[in-house]
Design a protein around this motif. Structure first.
Motif, PDB file in Angstrom:
ATOM      1  N   TRP A  97       1.065  -1.260   0.111  1.00  0.00           N
ATOM      2  CA  TRP A  97       0.061  -0.014   0.065  1.00  0.00           C
ATOM      3  C   TRP A  97       0.447   1.646   0.065  1.00  0.00           C
ATOM      4  CZ3 TRP A  97      -5.044  -0.046  -1.308  1.00  0.00           C
ATOM      5  CH2 TRP A  97      -5.275  -0.902  -1.032  1.00  0.00           C
ATOM      6  N   GLY A  98       1.703   1.153   0.289  1.00  0.00           N
ATOM      7  CA  GLY A  98       2.874   2.250   0.518  1.00  0.00           C
ATOM      8  C   GLY A  98       3.422   2.720  -0.513  1.00  0.00           C
ATOM      9  N   CYS A  99       3.312   1.966  -1.907  1.00  0.00           N
ATOM     10  CA  CYS A  99       3.259   2.760  -2.717  1.00  0.00           C
ATOM     11  C   CYS A  99       2.750   3.736  -3.887  1.00  0.00           C
ATOM     12  CB  CYS A  99       3.813   1.813  -4.283  1.00  0.00           C
ATOM     13  SG  CYS A  99       2.428   0.876  -4.861  1.00  0.00           S
ATOM     14  N   LEU A 100       1.939   4.254  -2.971  1.00  0.00           N
ATOM     15  CA  LEU A 100       1.022   5.090  -3.064  1.00  0.00           C
ATOM     16  C   LEU A 100       0.712   5.649  -1.846  1.00  0.00           C
ATOM     17  CD1 LEU A 100      -2.549   2.914  -3.849  1.00  0.00           C
ATOM     18  CD2 LEU A 100      -1.072   4.202  -5.523  1.00  0.00           C
ATOM     19  N   GLU A 155      -1.487   0.217  12.128  1.00  0.00           N
ATOM     20  CA  GLU A 155      -0.994  -1.247  12.685  1.00  0.00           C
ATOM     21  C   GLU A 155      -0.064  -1.771  11.980  1.00  0.00           C
ATOM     22  OE1 GLU A 155      -3.890  -4.433  13.353  1.00  0.00           O
ATOM     23  OE2 GLU A 155      -5.252  -3.175  14.348  1.00  0.00           O
ATOM     24  N   ASP A 156      -0.050  -0.958  10.189  1.00  0.00           N
ATOM     25  CA  ASP A 156       0.778  -1.461   9.070  1.00  0.00           C
ATOM     26  C   ASP A 156       1.635  -0.500   8.901  1.00  0.00           C
ATOM     27  OD1 ASP A 156      -0.190  -3.787   9.585  1.00  0.00           O
ATOM     28  OD2 ASP A 156      -2.185  -4.163   7.654  1.00  0.00           O
ATOM     29  N   TRP A 157       0.863   0.730   8.863  1.00  0.00           N
ATOM     30  CA  TRP A 157       1.702   1.857   8.139  1.00  0.00           C
ATOM     31  C   TRP A 157       2.787   1.696   8.934  1.00  0.00           C
ATOM     32  CZ3 TRP A 157       0.609   2.811   3.928  1.00  0.00           C
ATOM     33  CH2 TRP A 157       0.852   4.252   2.885  1.00  0.00           C
ATOM     34  N   VAL A 158       4.537   1.685   9.716  1.00  0.00           N
ATOM     35  CA  VAL A 158       5.229   0.889  10.219  1.00  0.00           C
ATOM     36  C   VAL A 158       5.741   2.714   9.998  1.00  0.00           C
ATOM     37  CG1 VAL A 158       5.564  -0.690   9.521  1.00  0.00           C
ATOM     38  CG2 VAL A 158       6.840   1.046   8.579  1.00  0.00           C
ATOM     39  N   SER A 159       5.846   3.935   8.920  1.00  0.00           N
ATOM     40  CA  SER A 159       6.132   5.086   8.516  1.00  0.00           C
ATOM     41  C   SER A 159       5.726   5.875   7.558  1.00  0.00           C
ATOM     42  CB  SER A 159       8.000   4.729   8.805  1.00  0.00           C
ATOM     43  OG  SER A 159       8.478   4.727   7.684  1.00  0.00           O
ATOM     44  N   GLU A 213       8.273   7.532   5.992  1.00  0.00           N
ATOM     45  CA  GLU A 213       8.772   6.898   4.538  1.00  0.00           C
ATOM     46  C   GLU A 213       8.551   5.863   3.547  1.00  0.00           C
ATOM     47  OE1 GLU A 213      13.676   7.738   4.490  1.00  0.00           O
ATOM     48  OE2 GLU A 213      12.687   6.113   6.171  1.00  0.00           O
ATOM     49  N   TRP A 214       8.438   5.095   4.374  1.00  0.00           N
ATOM     50  CA  TRP A 214       8.231   3.623   4.361  1.00  0.00           C
ATOM     51  C   TRP A 214       6.740   3.259   3.773  1.00  0.00           C
ATOM     52  CZ3 TRP A 214      11.888   4.064   1.139  1.00  0.00           C
ATOM     53  CH2 TRP A 214      13.344   4.783   1.639  1.00  0.00           C
ATOM     54  N   GLY A 215       5.673   3.909   4.833  1.00  0.00           N
ATOM     55  CA  GLY A 215       4.234   2.642   4.439  1.00  0.00           C
ATOM     56  C   GLY A 215       4.313   1.974   4.753  1.00  0.00           C
ATOM     57  N   ASP A 216       3.697   0.698   4.562  1.00  0.00           N
ATOM     58  CA  ASP A 216       3.669   0.015   5.109  1.00  0.00           C
ATOM     59  C   ASP A 216       4.312  -1.802   4.711  1.00  0.00           C
ATOM     60  OD1 ASP A 216       2.521  -0.342   2.354  1.00  0.00           O
ATOM     61  OD2 ASP A 216       1.754  -2.307   3.359  1.00  0.00           O
ATOM     62  N   ARG A 217       5.762  -1.068   3.846  1.00  0.00           N
ATOM     63  CA  ARG A 217       6.401  -2.000   3.904  1.00  0.00           C
ATOM     64  C   ARG A 217       7.588  -2.314   5.319  1.00  0.00           C
ATOM     65  NH1 ARG A 217       7.058   1.991   0.118  1.00  0.00           N
ATOM     66  NH2 ARG A 217       7.436   1.779  -2.116  1.00  0.00           N
TER      67      ARG A 217
END
Length: 509
Positions: A409-412, A434-438, A440-444
């Motif tokens: 999802w972080g690519c959007l 919960e998944d959006w760790v930063s 900068e990188w989203g959910d990666r």
């Protein structure tokens, strides 16, 4: 408004006993009106008298085999099953006119019950009329305890097993037998460890113990000839309460799939998360504890020393170091998962003198991982696609694979993501929380679960940590991402993006 008919998925390998269980269910239905959807009426060999329950004093009978049983013409375990199942439900219920207490759907031996459930949920979101007539309540998986050990340790794929797949069903034919077995067990609310009369005590103990390790929240019953009380099998489907289920999607710009075990890379994938404790014995959420009190004998995974843990990290793996580690994964020599193997592999059980034995004892591992590109240049052989591509890690028995699993999802941007969850705002909020760790990188991220006997968690964590990108490597990573984004902005409008390139890694041991 008439309530949807509670529906149960009956899963399990060919020969695990689904047919015997279904026949026993219908012969001993305790006046519960049950409709059935099967893959092959001829193989089930349920005659019209059995289906109709033709006792003239029985007011709850189903009048004919044609009306009481609907046959699925396509046994494919992939998404093509979805439309046919919906149509079959409409036929069986006569558009809601038929009075049924429950519906049992017998899946093919290679079917993934999670994929079936996810497709059903998508149809519900889209307002398909069949989802107003029936509601998938639970999954019951049968396990053949007499063959569980050999199936777990085989190198076979489904297409190599006689009569397992239909001609032309290439999707099912390539499924690895141990991985498919694990996924069917992991999907269940009720696990029936069948054929205990044929299996020895140790075989039953291994099958029940590992099944509990794979799915600690399911109820487990050890049975003969697939015989189980109808109310045990249908469970809460007969009541008004729903099983606690969660839809945690990943991302593919087209449709969502809420199961981390799904390997169909044409859609997105997800992870299980919990926000509270739960006392529901049929809840399938693996992140909290449950207890069960069954009169039927069960075997605890604790007796076999089976434990699990989740490895998480917010830094990408250096792809070359990770591949080097995985290429040294210890491979068991034995062809059957016997009692001694489950209790802990010894050096004599491992193929050759492997350098890395951190993963000795791991019986199952799965999840999503983030792998750094090794070649960033805009030339042939580049793997820039890794930056935006979630990789699916799946290991069971002797099989190990890492394949592409759609986009992070972080690519959007967050605003671009929201429309995908127009009908499920809670899931969007969960992803962000919960998944959006930063930013900068989203959910990666890395999110991998390990299940096994006598696991050395510290060693496994240390081995994986050593594969993560270092601080210096992350500086290079950031610089390369900036370069590519600048190149993308300066390219001709409407031209291709480097991030449109797809790819796949695959290791198969």
């Amino acid at each position: 408004k008439k309530k949807p008919v509670p529906t149960i998925l009956l899963a399990g390998f060919l020969g695990s006993g689904k047919t015997s269980t279904l026949k026993h269910l219908l012969e001993n239905n305790q006046n519960i009106k049950i409709g059935t959807i099967v893959n092959d009426v001829a193989s089930v060999n349920i005659d019209a008298k059995l289906i109709s329950n033709s006792d003239s004093n029985n007011d709850n009978r189903i009048d004919s085999m044609a009306d009481g049983v609907v046959e699925l013409q396509n046994g494919c375990a992939c998404c093509s099953l979805a439309d046919e199942l919906l149509t079959s439900v409409e036929r069986l219920t006569e558009g809601g006119k038929r009075e049924l207490d429950a519906i049992v759907v017998e899946l093919s031996g290679v079917a993934d019950p999670v994929a079936v459930r996810d497709n059903w949920e998508q149809a519900k979101i889209q307002g398909h009329p069949a989802t107003q007539l029936a509601d998938l309540k639970r999954t019951v998986t049968l396990v053949d305890s007499s063959t569980f050990g050999t199936d777990w340790m085989t190198f076979d794929v489904a297409g190599e097993r006689e009569s397992w797949t239909e001609p032309g069903d290439d999707c099912s034919a390539v499924r690895k037998v141990p991985e498919l077995l694990a996924e069917q067990v992991e999907a269940a609310n009720l696990l029936l460890i069948n054929k205990i009369d044929l299996a020895g005590e140790k075989q039953v103990k291994v099958a029940s113990g590992l099944a509990r390790g794979l799915n600690e929240n399911a109820s487990i019953m050890e049975v003969e000839f697939g015989k189980v009380d109808v109310k045990e099998l249908l469970g809460k489907a007969l009541g008004s309460a729903d099983d606690n289920s969660h839809d945690h999607s990943h991302h593919d710009h087209s449709s969502e799939c809420s199961e981390p075990a799904c390997t169909d890379d044409s859609h997105s994938h997800s992870h299980d998360h919990a926000t509270s404790d739960c006392s529901d014995p049929e809840c399938t959420d693996t992140s909290h504890s449950h207890s069960h009190d069954h009169k039927t004998q069960t075997t605890s995974a604790d007796q076999l020393g089976i434990t699990s843990f989740v490895y998480r990290a917010s830094t990408p793996f250096n792809s070359q170091r990770l591949m080097a580690l995985l290429n040294r994964w210890p491979i068991p020599i034995k062809d059957s998962l016997d009692f001694g193997l489950v209790m802990g592999l010894g050096e004599d059980d491992i193929d050759d003198a492997v350098e890395n034995k951190a993963f000795v004892g791991v019986l199952r591992s799965k999840g999503f991982c983030w792998m750094a590109p090794t070649k960033w240049s805009n030339s042939a052989g580049n793997d820039v696609w890794r930056h935006d591509t979630a990789m699916y890690w799946s290991h069971a028995g002797k099989h190990f694979g890492i394949t592409s699993a759609g986009k992070w999802w972080g690519c959007l941007t967050k605003e671009q993501i929201k429309p995908y969850f127009a009908n499920n705002v809670k899931e969007y909020d969960r992803i962000m929380a919960e998944d959006w760790v930063s930013e900068e990188w989203g959910d990666r991220r890395q999110e991998l679960v390990f299940i096994g006997s006598k696991l050395d968690e510290a060693e496994i964590r240390a081995a994986l940590d050593a594969c993560l990108c270092t601080a210096d490597e992350m500086e290079v990573y950031r610089a390369q991402v900036r370069n590519i984004l600048e190149a993308s902005f300066s390219s001709v409008k409407g031209g291709p993006s480097l991030f449109d390139v797809g790819g796949m890694d695959h290791i198969d041991q």
